[in-house]
Design a protein around this motif. Structure first.
Motif: not given
Length: 158
Positions: A114, A118, A147, A150
């Motif tokens: 994550e 970001r 993503e 994760a």
């Protein structure tokens, strides 16, 4: 004979700023590669086989990705960082020096994937503003991959 100036339709200052951001993505990705490889080597417990195999798939993907990310920095006309000390200054991924259990490995990797997503999302805004579609495309692909990874890792903790 002088090296020709870079003329790809992105102003020099913007190229340098984007390359600096992509260098952060590279540092995060390499740090995550190293951590995932460490966890591959050191995972134990009832999920050993599935995690050992999954971590290998993940670090193999990251090994390919860091090369593509570094090559984009070079295409933007900047040197790609390539040392542990440079990565340590640029990364937002915390180093793991202990030997956590399998569930803690999963928790850390969720957080770290994550984090890379970001970082890529922050840099995407710079690339988008400069109409740097190749960098934006690379960052979009990285966000999607991190993503999804994760989510898959988080699912193993439920």
């Amino acid at each position: 004979m002088a090296t020709p100036a870079i003329n790809i339709g992105i102003e020099e200052g913007a190229r340098a700023e984007i390359a600096g951001g992509v260098s952060r993505v590279l540092a995060d990705s390499y740090s995550l590669y190293l951590k995932t490889h460490n966890f591959h080597w050191n995972v134990t417990g009832p999920m050993f086989n599935s995690l050992h195999t999954m971590f290998e798939e993940q670090y193999t993907e990251l090994a390919t990705a860091v090369d593509e990310i570094a090559e984009r920095i070079r295409a933007l006309g900047e040197p790609a960082p390539g040392s542990y000390s440079e990565y340590q200054k640029l990364t937002a991924i915390p180093e793991e020096t202990g030997n956590p259990d399998a569930n803690e490995m999963l928790r850390q990797l969720v957080r770290d994937h994550e984090t890379v997503a970001r970082t890529a999302r922050e840099v995407f805004a710079l690339a988008d503003e400069a109409h740097d579609e190749p960098t934006a495309d690379l960052l979009t692909q990285r966000m999607q991959l991190h993503e999804k990874t994760a989510w898959m890792l988080r699912s193993m903790l439920e």
